[in-house]
Write a protein that holds these residues in place. Structure first.
Motif, PDB file in Angstrom:
ATOM      1  N   GLU A 270      77.992  28.300  37.255  1.00 44.35           N
ATOM      2  CA  GLU A 270      78.254  28.633  35.852  1.00 44.35           C
ATOM      3  C   GLU A 270      76.970  28.554  35.024  1.00 44.35           C
ATOM      4  O   GLU A 270      76.712  29.412  34.173  1.00 44.35           O
ATOM      5  CB  GLU A 270      79.308  27.674  35.282  1.00 44.35           C
ATOM      6  CG  GLU A 270      79.839  28.077  33.923  1.00 44.35           C
ATOM      7  CD  GLU A 270      80.563  29.413  33.924  1.00 44.35           C
ATOM      8  OE1 GLU A 270      80.562  30.085  32.863  1.00 44.35           O
ATOM      9  OE2 GLU A 270      81.109  29.807  34.981  1.00 44.35           O
ATOM     10  N   TYR A 271      76.148  27.555  35.278  1.00 41.86           N
ATOM     11  CA  TYR A 271      74.901  27.418  34.523  1.00 41.86           C
ATOM     12  C   TYR A 271      73.857  28.438  34.957  1.00 41.86           C
ATOM     13  O   TYR A 271      72.943  28.769  34.185  1.00 41.86           O
ATOM     14  CB  TYR A 271      74.352  26.001  34.675  1.00 41.86           C
ATOM     15  CG  TYR A 271      75.139  24.970  33.897  1.00 41.86           C
ATOM     16  CD1 TYR A 271      75.462  25.181  32.552  1.00 41.86           C
ATOM     17  CD2 TYR A 271      75.603  23.805  34.503  1.00 41.86           C
ATOM     18  CE1 TYR A 271      76.202  24.253  31.832  1.00 41.86           C
ATOM     19  CE2 TYR A 271      76.346  22.868  33.789  1.00 41.86           C
ATOM     20  CZ  TYR A 271      76.636  23.093  32.455  1.00 41.86           C
ATOM     21  OH  TYR A 271      77.371  22.187  31.742  1.00 41.86           O
ATOM     22  N   ARG A 273      74.717  31.513  35.727  1.00 39.58           N
ATOM     23  CA  ARG A 273      75.229  32.838  35.350  1.00 39.58           C
ATOM     24  C   ARG A 273      74.404  33.497  34.247  1.00 39.58           C
ATOM     25  O   ARG A 273      74.094  34.701  34.341  1.00 39.58           O
ATOM     26  CB  ARG A 273      76.690  32.729  34.936  1.00 39.58           C
ATOM     27  CG  ARG A 273      77.385  34.077  34.771  1.00 39.58           C
ATOM     28  CD  ARG A 273      78.820  33.874  34.277  1.00 39.58           C
ATOM     29  NE  ARG A 273      79.588  33.084  35.207  1.00 39.58           N
ATOM     30  CZ  ARG A 273      80.226  33.590  36.263  1.00 39.58           C
ATOM     31  NH1 ARG A 273      80.158  34.893  36.494  1.00 39.58           N
ATOM     32  NH2 ARG A 273      80.905  32.814  37.058  1.00 39.58           N
ATOM     33  N   PRO A 274      74.035  32.803  33.149  1.00 33.47           N
ATOM     34  CA  PRO A 274      73.249  33.482  32.104  1.00 33.47           C
ATOM     35  C   PRO A 274      71.874  33.937  32.595  1.00 33.47           C
ATOM     36  O   PRO A 274      71.331  34.930  32.108  1.00 33.47           O
ATOM     37  CB  PRO A 274      73.109  32.405  31.010  1.00 33.47           C
ATOM     38  CG  PRO A 274      74.213  31.446  31.267  1.00 33.47           C
ATOM     39  CD  PRO A 274      74.387  31.428  32.754  1.00 33.47           C
ATOM     40  N   PRO A 277      72.996  36.864  36.413  1.00 32.88           N
ATOM     41  CA  PRO A 277      74.396  37.280  36.319  1.00 32.88           C
ATOM     42  C   PRO A 277      74.941  37.917  37.593  1.00 32.88           C
ATOM     43  O   PRO A 277      76.153  37.994  37.787  1.00 32.88           O
ATOM     44  CB  PRO A 277      74.381  38.297  35.173  1.00 32.88           C
ATOM     45  CG  PRO A 277      72.977  38.810  35.140  1.00 32.88           C
ATOM     46  CD  PRO A 277      72.111  37.670  35.566  1.00 32.88           C
TER      47      PRO A 277
END
Length: 325
Positions: A270-271, A273-274, A277
């Protein structure tokens, strides 16, 4: 001594449950949704670990079991209007029966052959759901509009967490019985277990049935959380890779380890992902998992146990020095 260890385990479980129950009040709905995915990944990882971590039979086909559970309840509830209270237990039973039908012959082989056979089952399931009765399975698009059990991150968090905790405690208790000891012995030396007079086929079948049951439960509840199902999402190599790495990086054959690994990987992805992606983030977390596994093959569980042991030893050593002085 044993009583003290059991008491410590009970206290740790109690603290973990209490802390997680307070989580929705101190975090955002977005973080809760991430934790929900971590809860379900923990269920899948514990399911894989109870078979592979105990008996040593490496399964590459666990999404096959998860997919049977997910598709069974989705088809029953969405296509045929079966109440969820019936479709979920039915899906779990179908998972255990279908899994046994396919995997039982494979339990007579070992090593890379067993792994390849289970991987073939996953690929077979992926192809079948696309070509056989696409009007029921949804074909390549899958099924959308599946009934959800509850709404909102708050409610889904408590549902997924309660499910994960109950499964974890049941599996953790099983591993501490004589049956769990026998399963671990199979992983170390199956021939010796067979030579002692125990029926290793029945023991392996029991381990697989429990594993399939947990996978079916996780898959059924997971699809009712998402509200949709697609073959590409379930029968994907990245999904399989994530389940296995979660169990290994947390600490195989510990039950608690796969839970920790699932949370670690979910938040790591999740961290990332930015920043990444695309699928590149799987390479990053794979590299991190490899380094951690090389540093401590027994995973995060062993690292925490080692640190806790050092903390417990330090006061004792200080006391000895004080008395000596």
């Amino acid at each position: 001594m044993a009583a003290d260890i059991r008491l410590r385990h009970v206290l740790l479980w109690g603290l973990f449950i209490a802390g997680m129950c307070l989580l929705p009040f101190v975090t955002t709905p977005g973080t809760l949704r991430t934790v929900i995915f971590a809860n379900y990944l923990a269920i899948f990882a514990m399911s894989w670990d109870f078979l592979t971590g105990r008996t040593g039979y490496v399964s590459f086909g666990h999404p096959f079991l998860i997919g049977i559970g997910a598709y069974s309840t989705a088809i029953l509830s969405y296509r045929f209007g079966v109440p969820v209270a019936i479709s979920i237990p039915a899906a779990v039973l179908i998972t255990m029966l279908a899994g046994t039908l396919f995997f039982l012959p494979a339990l007579r082989i070992r090593g890379s052959y067993f792994a390849l056979v289970t991987l073939a089952f996953m690929e077979l399931m992926y192809q079948l759901v696309q070509v056989i009765r696409p009007d029921i399975t949804g074909g390549t698009r899958g099924i959308s509009g599946v009934q959800t059990l509850t709404s909102g991150a708050f409610n889904n968090f408590y549902l997924s967490f309660a499910l994960m905790v109950v499964i974890a405690i049941v599996l953790w208790t099983l591993t501490r019985t004589r049956l769990g000891t026998a399963l671990s012995a199979i992983g170390m030396n199956e021939e010796s277990v067979r030579g002692s007079g125990l029926n290793t086929t029945k023991l392996k079948l029991f381990s697989f049935m429990v594993s399939a049951c947990v996978a079916g439960i996780g898959g059924a509840f997971y699809v009712h959380y998402l509200g949709s199902i697609a073959p590409r999402a379930l029968f994907d190599i990245n999904f399989l890779f994530t389940i296995i790495v979660a169990a290994l990086i947390g600490g195989a054959s510990t039950i608690i380890g796969p839970m920790a690994g699932a949370f670690f990987l979910t938040f790591l992805l999740e961290y990332l992902r930015p920043v990444l992606p695309g699928s590149e983030r799987y390479f990053i977390y794979g590299a991190i998992a490899l380094v951690l596994y090389m540093y401590q093959p027994k995973g995060l569980y062993a690292i925490v146990e080692d640190l806790a042991g050092r903390v417990r030893r330090k006061p004792t050593q200080d006391t000895v020095r004080d008395r000596a002085a």
